[in-house]
Design an enzyme around this catalytic site. Sequence first.
Site, PDB file in Angstrom:
ATOM      1  N   GLY A  92      35.819  43.855  42.964  1.00 55.65           N
ATOM      2  CA  GLY A  92      35.745  43.201  41.652  1.00 55.65           C
ATOM      3  C   GLY A  92      36.618  41.979  41.525  1.00 55.65           C
ATOM      4  O   GLY A  92      36.469  41.195  40.588  1.00 55.65           O
ATOM      5  N   THR A 108      39.814  39.113  41.268  1.00 53.74           N
ATOM      6  CA  THR A 108      40.958  38.771  40.418  1.00 53.74           C
ATOM      7  C   THR A 108      40.684  39.001  38.940  1.00 53.74           C
ATOM      8  O   THR A 108      41.476  39.636  38.233  1.00 53.74           O
ATOM      9  CB  THR A 108      41.331  37.290  40.646  1.00 53.74           C
ATOM     10  OG1 THR A 108      41.666  37.116  42.021  1.00 53.74           O
ATOM     11  CG2 THR A 108      42.521  36.882  39.794  1.00 53.74           C
ATOM     12  N   CYS A 109      39.573  38.457  38.450  1.00 53.80           N
ATOM     13  CA  CYS A 109      39.324  38.468  36.998  1.00 53.80           C
ATOM     14  C   CYS A 109      39.357  39.896  36.465  1.00 53.80           C
ATOM     15  O   CYS A 109      40.059  40.190  35.496  1.00 53.80           O
ATOM     16  CB  CYS A 109      37.978  37.805  36.714  1.00 53.80           C
ATOM     17  SG  CYS A 109      37.527  37.822  34.972  1.00 53.80           S
ATOM     18  N   HIS A 119      31.833  27.477   4.103  1.00 53.88           N
ATOM     19  CA  HIS A 119      33.097  27.292   3.374  1.00 53.88           C
ATOM     20  C   HIS A 119      33.549  28.623   2.792  1.00 53.88           C
ATOM     21  O   HIS A 119      32.717  29.349   2.246  1.00 53.88           O
ATOM     22  CB  HIS A 119      32.898  26.279   2.240  1.00 53.88           C
ATOM     23  CG  HIS A 119      34.152  26.062   1.450  1.00 53.88           C
ATOM     24  ND1 HIS A 119      35.198  25.301   1.925  1.00 53.88           N
ATOM     25  CD2 HIS A 119      34.535  26.538   0.231  1.00 53.88           C
ATOM     26  CE1 HIS A 119      36.171  25.293   1.028  1.00 53.88           C
ATOM     27  NE2 HIS A 119      35.792  26.044  -0.001  1.00 53.88           N
TER      28      HIS A 119
HETATM   29  C1  FAD Z   1      46.647  36.253  35.520  1.00 48.52           C
HETATM   30  C2  FAD Z   1      45.354  35.493  35.520  1.00 48.52           C
HETATM   31  C3  FAD Z   1      44.617  35.395  34.351  1.00 48.52           C
HETATM   32  C4  FAD Z   1      43.430  34.682  34.341  1.00 48.52           C
HETATM   33  N1  FAD Z   1      42.753  34.559  33.159  1.00 48.52           N
HETATM   34  C5  FAD Z   1      41.617  33.828  33.123  1.00 48.52           C
HETATM   35  C6  FAD Z   1      40.906  33.673  31.894  1.00 48.52           C
HETATM   36  O1  FAD Z   1      41.298  34.178  30.839  1.00 48.52           O
HETATM   37  N2  FAD Z   1      39.775  32.938  31.904  1.00 48.52           N
HETATM   38  C7  FAD Z   1      39.307  32.345  33.054  1.00 48.52           C
HETATM   39  O2  FAD Z   1      38.273  31.671  33.010  1.00 48.52           O
HETATM   40  N3  FAD Z   1      39.960  32.481  34.237  1.00 48.52           N
HETATM   41  C8  FAD Z   1      41.097  33.204  34.289  1.00 48.52           C
HETATM   42  N4  FAD Z   1      41.756  33.356  35.474  1.00 48.52           N
HETATM   43  C9  FAD Z   1      41.189  32.742  36.696  1.00 48.52           C
HETATM   44  C10 FAD Z   1      40.072  33.644  37.273  1.00 48.52           C
HETATM   45  O3  FAD Z   1      40.569  34.955  37.404  1.00 48.52           O
HETATM   46  C11 FAD Z   1      39.621  33.112  38.619  1.00 48.52           C
HETATM   47  O4  FAD Z   1      39.248  31.759  38.484  1.00 48.52           O
HETATM   48  C12 FAD Z   1      38.417  33.886  39.148  1.00 48.52           C
HETATM   49  O5  FAD Z   1      38.656  35.266  39.122  1.00 48.52           O
HETATM   50  C13 FAD Z   1      38.071  33.434  40.575  1.00 48.52           C
HETATM   51  O6  FAD Z   1      36.999  34.191  41.042  1.00 48.52           O
HETATM   52  P1  FAD Z   1      36.582  34.151  42.570  1.00 48.52           P
HETATM   53  O7  FAD Z   1      35.330  34.952  42.675  1.00 48.52           O
HETATM   54  O8  FAD Z   1      36.585  32.773  43.063  1.00 48.52           O
HETATM   55  O9  FAD Z   1      37.766  34.880  43.344  1.00 48.52           O
HETATM   56  P2  FAD Z   1      38.327  36.370  43.239  1.00 48.52           P
HETATM   57  O10 FAD Z   1      37.875  37.067  42.023  1.00 48.52           O
HETATM   58  O11 FAD Z   1      39.778  36.253  43.475  1.00 48.52           O
HETATM   59  O12 FAD Z   1      37.635  37.130  44.460  1.00 48.52           O
HETATM   60  C14 FAD Z   1      38.001  36.894  45.776  1.00 48.52           C
HETATM   61  C15 FAD Z   1      37.987  38.208  46.520  1.00 48.52           C
HETATM   62  O13 FAD Z   1      37.995  37.919  47.910  1.00 48.52           O
HETATM   63  C16 FAD Z   1      38.813  38.868  48.572  1.00 48.52           C
HETATM   64  N5  FAD Z   1      39.216  38.253  49.845  1.00 48.52           N
HETATM   65  C17 FAD Z   1      40.037  37.189  50.027  1.00 48.52           C
HETATM   66  N6  FAD Z   1      40.137  36.890  51.330  1.00 48.52           N
HETATM   67  C18 FAD Z   1      39.350  37.768  51.992  1.00 48.52           C
HETATM   68  C19 FAD Z   1      39.048  37.972  53.356  1.00 48.52           C
HETATM   69  N7  FAD Z   1      39.539  37.174  54.321  1.00 48.52           N
HETATM   70  N8  FAD Z   1      38.232  38.989  53.679  1.00 48.52           N
HETATM   71  C20 FAD Z   1      37.725  39.795  52.715  1.00 48.52           C
HETATM   72  N9  FAD Z   1      37.977  39.650  51.410  1.00 48.52           N
HETATM   73  C21 FAD Z   1      38.778  38.643  51.041  1.00 48.52           C
HETATM   74  C22 FAD Z   1      39.933  39.130  47.598  1.00 48.52           C
HETATM   75  O14 FAD Z   1      40.531  40.382  47.843  1.00 48.52           O
HETATM   76  C23 FAD Z   1      39.207  39.079  46.253  1.00 48.52           C
HETATM   77  O15 FAD Z   1      38.798  40.353  45.816  1.00 48.52           O
HETATM   78  C24 FAD Z   1      42.947  34.076  35.524  1.00 48.52           C
HETATM   79  C25 FAD Z   1      43.673  34.197  36.720  1.00 48.52           C
HETATM   80  C26 FAD Z   1      44.866  34.893  36.717  1.00 48.52           C
HETATM   81  C27 FAD Z   1      45.628  35.013  37.998  1.00 48.52           C
END
Ligand code: FAD
Length: 462
Positions: A36, A38-39, A444
């Site tokens: 799932g 980061t988000c 309003h």
């Molecule tokens: C504290 C915090 C609060 C936030 N709040 C908001 C918000 O309110 N609104 C908003 O729009 N954004 C928010 N964000 C930003 C948002 O969470 C990210 O922009 C978004 O989750 C990125 O999604 P992604 O799919 O690119 O990466 P991720 O969701 O990070 O997914 C990447 C996945 O890849 C996996 N992975 C990495 N390297 C490897 C590898 N070599 N092999 C296998 N798996 C790997 C990781 O374990 C992870 O599960 C927040 C971020 C943080 C840190």
Amino acid sequence: MRHFDLVIIGTGSGNSILDPRFDDWNVAIVEKGVFGGTCLNVGCIPTKMFVHTADLANAPAAGARLGVDARLTGVRWPEVRDRIFGRIDPIAEGGRRYRAEECANVTVYAGEGRFVGSKRLAVSTGSGEDEVITADRFVLAAGSRPIVPDVVGIEQVGFHTNEDVMRLAELPRRMVILGSGFVATEFAHVFGSFGVDVTLVARSDLLLRGQDLDVATRFTELAERRWDVRRNRKAVRAERDGDVTRLHLEGPDGAEVVEGEALLVAVGRRPNSDLLNLGATGVTTHPDGRVVVDCHQRTEVDGIYALGDLSSPYQLKHVANHEARVVQHNLLHPDAPVSTDHRFVPHAVFSSPQVASVGLTEQQARARGVRYVTATQQYAGIAYGWAMEDTTGFCKLLADPADGRLLGAHIIGPQAPTLIQPLVQAMHFGLDARSMARGQYWIHPSMPELVENALLNLPLDD
Ligand SMILES: Cc1cc2nc3c(=O)[nH]c(=O)nc-3n(C[C@H](O)[C@H](O)[C@H](O)COP(=O)(O)OP(=O)(O)OC[C@H]3O[C@@H](n4cnc5c(N)ncnc54)[C@H](O)[C@@H]3O)c2cc1C
Ligand SMILES: NC(=O)c1ccc[n+]([C@@H]2O[C@H](COP(=O)([O-])OP(=O)(O)OC[C@H]3O[C@@H](n4cnc5c(N)ncnc54)[C@H](O)[C@@H]3O)[C@@H](O)[C@H]2O)c1
């Protein structure tokens, strides 16, 4: 060696690509952490659950001014924490189980992926032996991770990041937060509202310095009333003394020390591209580590796409979701690819006060030499804001004086992330300020009258 039609690395936004149209594709999903991403697990969702709880904890203090006497008698941290993760963790596990057990065409690899050749990925499964898999297509959706700043001793003091700070065993009495952006100000609000003494250490002169200058200035003024804010400070050394972490700073008045039972590091995030050994498959990165993609989210290698924090200039979930939809379409229709639309990307900071923004800041408009006019509307000047007795919030707009096209919108104050949305819509669909203000009813007395009046205030050419 197993071969797949598609391998997806990362289960944040990457996991949303698979829908029934992929049912006859042989797919592998590789995830090294919790399903799932980061988000769901350590980002948007739990932080906003804590922010909502923090807003409630703040309500008694806010009420006194209006003649409502209530008292916050306590925050049951272990219960708050367990309630939140008691809702999150089953969703993550349910998502993993669904893919692993109910999607016949999907193989889930729980391990870290690393390229070892052209479209060849080694997955460490923990058994000591790597499994190498190949595929016709890859989606790189490996996200980003917190940056650890170059501060002597920081690795030894046991600092926290967003990855673990929401699961603390108990609330610390004092927390030092290093950083002054989204993560720092949202957690300062959360922990400060729960009764923790927060010290915020900012390298810059202003908190949220990426915002429009008027917004960042107002936010910084208000933050200084709530937290111990140290601006223009460089953290040089960290040390642990029993239960206390000390951070040694250098600032305009020389050296000083701040301390707390917990240290939270929130100084930005870097793409996880360095974990993937991308050179082995020919994928390139920008100097800041972002994977290079074109407007169709294609890397320089045919059949390899990237999305989200790994490649995007915007580390935001709604952007990662949008890019995932573009990748999804382009996997299914490679001969008729669609493009990513990064023209008007909004964002919001869920601190207190809330902040929301879309388009150019005034400093960006000036730097680009764009012709613009601005208008600002205070909350206090519209009926609902006046009723609330808000004295600090405002909406600031930038527009092209010739045609009334909105160039930027910035709101600081209650419900800012909601109030900004009609302005995002106007920018996307090319609605000019005058038509938007005068061509519809505005309820309003409601909060969106803030937007209506800001639009009416714009000194547009006749
Ligand atoms: C504290 C915090 C609060 C936030 N709040 C908001 C918000 O309110 N609104 C908003 O729009 N954004 C928010 N964000 C930003 C948002 O969470 C990210 O922009 C978004 O989750 C990125 O999604 P992604 O799919 O690119 O990466 P991720 O969701 O990070 O997914 C990447 C996945 O890849 C996996 N992975 C990495 N390297 C490897 C590898 N070599 N092999 C296998 N798996 C790997 C990781 O374990 C992870 O599960 C927040 C971020 C943080 C840190
Ligand atoms: N509400 C949201 O949408 C939300 C919430 C949290 C995070 N995010 C996303 O995650 C990203 C990362 O958040 P973040 O707050 O970690 O980064 P950020 O880029 O928002 O802020 C980092 C801050 O740390 C400062 N900094 C850098 N190095 C420093 C050092 N050595 N000492 C002191 N300060 C230093 C920078 O000047 C900057 O102000 C955000 O940019 C945002 O895209 C979004």
